[in-house]
Scaffold this motif. Structure first.
Motif, PDB file in Angstrom:
ATOM      1  N   SER A 210      56.452  56.366  36.924  1.00 62.72           N
ATOM      2  CA  SER A 210      55.225  57.092  36.595  1.00 62.72           C
ATOM      3  C   SER A 210      54.477  56.411  35.463  1.00 62.72           C
ATOM      4  O   SER A 210      54.969  55.468  34.840  1.00 62.72           O
ATOM      5  N   GLY A 211      53.270  56.913  35.201  1.00 63.33           N
ATOM      6  CA  GLY A 211      52.446  56.353  34.139  1.00 63.33           C
ATOM      7  C   GLY A 211      51.641  55.158  34.621  1.00 63.33           C
ATOM      8  O   GLY A 211      51.520  54.904  35.823  1.00 63.33           O
ATOM      9  N   VAL A 212      51.070  54.415  33.673  1.00 64.60           N
ATOM     10  CA  VAL A 212      50.286  53.231  34.016  1.00 64.60           C
ATOM     11  C   VAL A 212      51.224  52.154  34.541  1.00 64.60           C
ATOM     12  O   VAL A 212      52.161  51.732  33.859  1.00 64.60           O
ATOM     13  N   ARG A 213      50.994  51.724  35.762  1.00 63.33           N
ATOM     14  CA  ARG A 213      51.906  50.793  36.418  1.00 63.33           C
ATOM     15  C   ARG A 213      51.328  49.393  36.563  1.00 63.33           C
ATOM     16  O   ARG A 213      52.055  48.404  36.583  1.00 63.33           O
ATOM     17  N   MET A 214      50.004  49.300  36.746  1.00 63.64           N
ATOM     18  CA  MET A 214      49.389  48.002  37.012  1.00 63.64           C
ATOM     19  C   MET A 214      48.121  47.861  36.185  1.00 63.64           C
ATOM     20  O   MET A 214      47.467  48.850  35.833  1.00 63.64           O
ATOM     21  N   ALA A 215      47.784  46.621  35.877  1.00 67.00           N
ATOM     22  CA  ALA A 215      46.646  46.338  35.012  1.00 67.00           C
ATOM     23  C   ALA A 215      45.319  46.513  35.742  1.00 67.00           C
ATOM     24  O   ALA A 215      45.250  46.453  36.971  1.00 67.00           O
ATOM     25  N   GLY A 216      44.270  46.706  34.945  1.00 65.45           N
ATOM     26  CA  GLY A 216      42.921  46.606  35.480  1.00 65.45           C
ATOM     27  C   GLY A 216      42.581  45.141  35.692  1.00 65.45           C
ATOM     28  O   GLY A 216      43.224  44.241  35.128  1.00 65.45           O
ATOM     29  N   THR A 217      41.572  44.875  36.497  1.00 62.85           N
ATOM     30  CA  THR A 217      41.247  43.482  36.806  1.00 62.85           C
ATOM     31  C   THR A 217      39.763  43.303  37.068  1.00 62.85           C
ATOM     32  O   THR A 217      39.070  44.250  37.453  1.00 62.85           O
ATOM     33  N   ASP A 218      39.289  42.097  36.857  1.00 62.91           N
ATOM     34  CA  ASP A 218      37.935  41.680  37.224  1.00 62.91           C
ATOM     35  C   ASP A 218      38.011  40.316  37.886  1.00 62.91           C
ATOM     36  O   ASP A 218      38.803  39.453  37.481  1.00 62.91           O
ATOM     37  N   GLN A 219      37.178  40.132  38.902  1.00 61.20           N
ATOM     38  CA  GLN A 219      37.001  38.820  39.520  1.00 61.20           C
ATOM     39  C   GLN A 219      35.557  38.405  39.227  1.00 61.20           C
ATOM     40  O   GLN A 219      34.617  39.130  39.563  1.00 61.20           O
ATOM     41  N   LEU A 220      35.370  37.252  38.599  1.00 59.77           N
ATOM     42  CA  LEU A 220      34.015  36.808  38.300  1.00 59.77           C
ATOM     43  C   LEU A 220      33.891  35.304  38.455  1.00 59.77           C
ATOM     44  O   LEU A 220      34.849  34.554  38.257  1.00 59.77           O
ATOM     45  N   ASP A 221      32.685  34.886  38.841  1.00 57.17           N
ATOM     46  CA  ASP A 221      32.382  33.464  39.011  1.00 57.17           C
ATOM     47  C   ASP A 221      31.397  33.030  37.938  1.00 57.17           C
ATOM     48  O   ASP A 221      30.359  33.673  37.735  1.00 57.17           O
ATOM     49  N   VAL A 222      31.706  31.954  37.243  1.00 59.47           N
ATOM     50  CA  VAL A 222      30.804  31.349  36.259  1.00 59.47           C
ATOM     51  C   VAL A 222      30.314  30.016  36.813  1.00 59.47           C
ATOM     52  O   VAL A 222      31.120  29.191  37.257  1.00 59.47           O
ATOM     53  N   THR A 223      29.006  29.809  36.800  1.00 59.67           N
ATOM     54  CA  THR A 223      28.436  28.545  37.261  1.00 59.67           C
ATOM     55  C   THR A 223      27.698  27.856  36.123  1.00 59.67           C
ATOM     56  O   THR A 223      26.819  28.452  35.489  1.00 59.67           O
ATOM     57  N   PHE A 224      28.097  26.614  35.850  1.00 56.19           N
ATOM     58  CA  PHE A 224      27.394  25.779  34.883  1.00 56.19           C
ATOM     59  C   PHE A 224      26.440  24.851  35.639  1.00 56.19           C
ATOM     60  O   PHE A 224      26.837  24.223  36.628  1.00 56.19           O
TER      61      PHE A 224
END
Length: 443
Positions: A210-224
């Motif tokens: 029980s409780g918080v089991r997995m992390a939050g996440t973000d997928q992002l693309d950076v273009t130079f």
């Protein structure tokens, strides 16, 4: 007093007898259908599909659910499927399984290994394999759906089965909701949400914490963006590869120097795409980035840090305003949290399925992980959002034991060597059915 104790003893005996009888029913049903679902599993494994392209997989799920008597809705968020079965008064329980595979080449020697090659949106090609067990998840969903349809006498309520696309993209669950899962398609909002995931533990070992089991996440693309040119004349260019390389190294200081050391966070650059030729400096360089976090303050620190680093590099290289680096935010999810009470209900029901109580790991034995999920986004905006997400060991026990002697797991998720022992298919079905019945019949 003796009478009181006798009544308690009789009730306990009755409950134990009922539990044993129910276990026998599950055992017999799963055994009867083992060949059927092993064949389905092997077929799904051999024919993997990437996120939002699971047309063949979703068609198989829809066909099976219809055959079992479910009211089936297809095409939710392109390839999502929902199956609903009402069986009298009781809770509404949603069971979700993800269908998509990975852009990974399978390295196993299985006779039913994947040799699939998929064409991506940009015209490039990639090998595809079920390197995270979603083929088993989908199989367990169908097996559980068949059992509940055939054994309406031991549960009451409404069951909702969701075959979800694009979990790997961290987009599918929210996409189904945004496409009108509860509005346009009128799928009942659940009281409880259940999910199950394959894990490289031995078959026979489970986790239900029980409780918080997995992390939050973000997928992002950076273009130079830079100024391309001949590799022999770098002074006439503004090299985006050098900018991207500098950014990658600077990004690593965000977690090490901006995040509280007591917190956990990860910033990974998973892919770099730039140029085609040895002697050409390209116009742009793309970085594909993944973030993991447990609180929004750390999430924002990472995102703001990325932005500042990008801007500093662009300024240092004299990049004009119209060519400043860009960020495209893609899939994301909040940390996954298991509601303690319903998790305890499921955990207690699963003890008979392990040979030793130590084989069923809870929050005291299993810390939260940096991996992420999006199934809770199916209910995150609902009034009721109680969720329980468990793991099932899928590794052949002897192989697991040999790997542990070397201080490692037998294989990792998202690796080409990921391999589900066939014994995990009927075992996972028993786990899923037992868990669902526990939720329906909880007091």
């Amino acid at each position: 007093m003796r009478l009181h104790l006798s009544i308690i003893a009789l009730i306990t005996m009755g409950l134990n007898s009922f539990a044993q009888s129910q276990s026998a029913v599950i055992e017999d049903a799963v055994k009867k259908d083992t060949d059927k679902f092993l064949a389905i599993f092997k077929d799904l494994h051999q024919n993997p599909e990437l996120g939002f392209s699971e047309t063949r997989t979703s068609a198989i799920v829809a066909k099976e659910l219809k055959a079992y008597g479910y009211q089936v809705t297809e095409g939710i968020a392109k390839t999502g499927v929902a199956g609903v079965l009402k069986n009298g008064n009781g809770p509404i329980v949603m069971y979700r399984a993800d269908m998509d595979a990975n852009a990974v080449e399978e390295l196993t020697k299985l006779p039913y290994k994947s040799t699939t090659i998929a064409k991506l949106a940009d015209g490039s090609e990639t090998p595809v394999a079920h390197a995270c067990g979603h083929d088993s998840h989908t199989t367990w969903l169908m097996s559980t759906a068949k059992f509940l349809a055939e054994h309406k006498d031991i549960w009451k309520g409404t069951v909702v089965f969701i075959a979800q696309p694009a979990e790997e993209l961290i987009l599918g669950a929210q996409a189904m909701v945004d496409d009108g899962l509860y509005t346009k398609y009128n799928i009942p909002k659940p009281d409880y949400l259940f999910g199950i995931h394959a894990f490289p533990l031995p078959v026979g070992m489970l986790t239900a914490a029980s409780g918080v089991r997995m992390a939050g996440t973000d997928q992002l693309d950076v273009t130079f963006y830079g100024v391309g040119g001949h590799g022999s004349n770098p002074q006439l260019t503004k090299d985006p590869i050098v900018m991207a390389a500098s950014a990658i190294m600077q990004y690593q200081t965000i977690v090490s120097r901006a995040i509280d050391p007591k917190n956990s966070a990860v910033l990974t650059v998973g892919a770099i795409e730039a140029g085609k030729d040895n002697n050409v400096i390209p116009e742009k360089a793309l970085l594909k980035i993944n973030l993991r976090w447990f609180n929004e303050k750390d999430r924002n620190l990472m995102i703001e840090g990325i932005k500042r680093i990008n801007e500093g590099i662009a300024h240092a290289y004299g990049i004009s305003e119209e060519k400043k680096p860009t960020i495209e935010f893609k899939g994301w999810s909040y940390p996954l949290e298991n509601e303690p009470k319903i998790t305890e209900v499921v955990r207690e029901a699963l003890y008979p399925l392990v040979s030793d109580k130590k084989m069923l790991l809870d929050e005291s034995a299993l810390p939260s992980v940096m991996g992420s999920e999006d199934l809770h986004h199916l209910v995150i905006d609902n009034e009721k959002k109680d969720c329980v997400f468990i793991n099932v060991g899928v590794a052949e026990p002897k192989r697991f034991a040999e790997a542990m002697k070397k201080g490692q797991l037998p294989f990792a998720n998202h690796n080409g060597n990921f391999e589900i022992d066939l014994a995990a298919i009927p075992y996972g079905s028993k786990v899923a059915i037992t868990s669902m019945l526990a939720i329906f019949n909880k007091k």
